[in-house]
Write an enzyme that holds these catalytic residues in place. Structure first.
Site, PDB file in Angstrom:
ATOM      1  N   CYS A 110       0.847  -1.200   0.000  1.00 40.38           N
ATOM      2  CA  CYS A 110       0.000   0.000   0.000  1.00 40.38           C
ATOM      3  C   CYS A 110       0.879   1.246   0.000  1.00 40.38           C
ATOM      4  O   CYS A 110       1.469   1.602   1.032  1.00 40.38           O
ATOM      5  CB  CYS A 110      -0.923  -0.003   1.218  1.00 40.38           C
ATOM      6  SG  CYS A 110      -1.954   1.473   1.355  1.00 40.38           S
TER       7      CYS A 110
ATOM      8  N   CYS B 278      -0.419   4.089   2.289  1.00 39.90           N
ATOM      9  CA  CYS B 278      -0.181   3.838   3.709  1.00 39.90           C
ATOM     10  C   CYS B 278       1.276   4.076   4.086  1.00 39.90           C
ATOM     11  O   CYS B 278       1.583   4.740   5.081  1.00 39.90           O
ATOM     12  CB  CYS B 278      -0.533   2.395   4.066  1.00 39.90           C
ATOM     13  SG  CYS B 278      -2.169   1.846   3.557  1.00 39.90           S
ATOM     14  N   ASP B 279       2.190   3.504   3.298  1.00 39.98           N
ATOM     15  CA  ASP B 279       3.588   3.430   3.721  1.00 39.98           C
ATOM     16  C   ASP B 279       4.552   4.294   2.915  1.00 39.98           C
ATOM     17  O   ASP B 279       5.705   4.478   3.330  1.00 39.98           O
ATOM     18  CB  ASP B 279       4.065   1.977   3.658  1.00 39.98           C
ATOM     19  CG  ASP B 279       3.270   1.075   4.596  1.00 39.98           C
ATOM     20  OD1 ASP B 279       2.851   1.568   5.665  1.00 39.98           O
ATOM     21  OD2 ASP B 279       3.059  -0.107   4.262  1.00 39.98           O
TER      22      ASP B 279
END
Length: 316
Positions: A138, A141-142
């Site tokens: 992701c 997300c990261d």
């Protein structure tokens, strides 16, 4: 022999953010709600070490902690959580659903499918070892954890190309590898990747292994198919986008799209009356914790309206 079944309003299959959000909203509306989760509540949220983009949390929170809060809140409003598998879902002649589970059989007026999708992994040495330590699935997300770092993206579809473009805004050192000689993505998005000066494209490449120092990713080994040779390069992160498998096997009677995701309208209604889809199992353009939670709330609200109609409790 007739099975003894318990009659309830809504059964939710899956205890990720979509399922737990649906449970909270449905239970708070005064409906009897049972949630079935085979493992632990949270779904893929559990593998997130630091979630820093969930609204309301100005400090990063772990996916595990957020999952616990989701489940406690759902139970607070009266939802019943079962840690048991769902074996089958069938629709009765009257439109209700018979759900056979590891905790018994239940008849429900509505079912919300929030079973998610299982991400495809590369299956190479080091991938599992470094998940959360540089290996991610992701970018939203990261990605921010790897600003100005050297990042590898693996894949050739819409997700791989789209996430590469997102990452290219965070770093000028993006390499995308794909095992074919061209992208599978839509021509427009593939063209953007090929013309982005921050992205280096390598076709006919596969990943042999992901290496690190025990704490984080440091290197990736490749196989160059065209040249038939192996080589290694230093990288700080590896983002894998090689597809996903939606978990729809329990409801084969519901309509899906070409990729196998459940088709659902803006109220999360599937092709089957009384059956709803929420979260990563449905055809959605964006898959995040917050969008799963939103789907769950909408599905619960729509299911409550449907149950009111079935029970003849609609007031004008």
């Amino acid at each position: 022999m007739t099975k003894n079944t318990e009659n309830i309003d809504i059964i939710i299959i899956g205890g990720g953010p979509a399922g737990l959000s649906a449970a909270q909203y449905a239970a708070r509306a005064g409906l009897s709600v049972h949630v079935f989760e085979e493992m632990a509540p949270g779904g893929q949220m559990l593998v997130i070490d630091e979630l820093e983009n969930y609204p309301g949390f100005d400090e990063a929170i772990t996916g595990f902690e957020l999952a616990e809060r989701f489940s406690r809140q759902a139970e607070k409003f009266g939802a019943v959580l079962h840690y048991a598998p769902v074996d089958s879902v069938t629709q009765n002649a009257d439109g209700s659903f018979l759900v056979d589970t590891g905790d018994g059989s239940f008849t429900a007026l509505a079912v919300i499918v929030a079973t998610g999708a299982r991400r495809r992994e590369l299956g190479v040495p080091g991938e599992k070892e470094y998940q959360g330590k540089g290996v991610s699935y992701c970018a939203t997300c990261d990605g921010p954890f790897f600003k100005n770092k050297r990042i590898l993206v693996v894949g050739g579809g819409d997700s791989a190309c789209g996430e590469s473009l997102f990452l290219s805004k965070l770093s000028s050192q993006i390499v995308i590898v794909h095992r074919k000689d061209r992208f599978r993505a839509q021509r427009s998005i593939a063209g953007m990747v090929e013309h982005d000066e921050h992205i280096e494209v390598r076709f006919l490449h596969t990943v042999n292994s992901i290496e690190g120092n025990g704490k984080k990713v440091t290197k990736v080994s490749f196989h160059d198919i065209a040249a038939n040779k192996d080589y290694s390069e230093d990288f700080d992160a590896v983002f894998v986008f090689v597809g996903a498998l939606p978990r729809t096997q329990l409801v084969p009677f519901a309509e899906t799209d070409e990729a196998g995701y459940l088709k659902a309208d803006q109220k999360m209604r599937t092709s089957v009356p009384g059956l709803y889809a929420a979260g990563d199992v449905r055809d959605t353009p964006f898959r995040q914790v917050i969008t799963g939670a939103s789907d769950g709330a909408i599905a619960a609200h729509a299911a409550a309206e449907y149950i009111d109609e079935v029970k003849g409790q609609v007031y004008v």
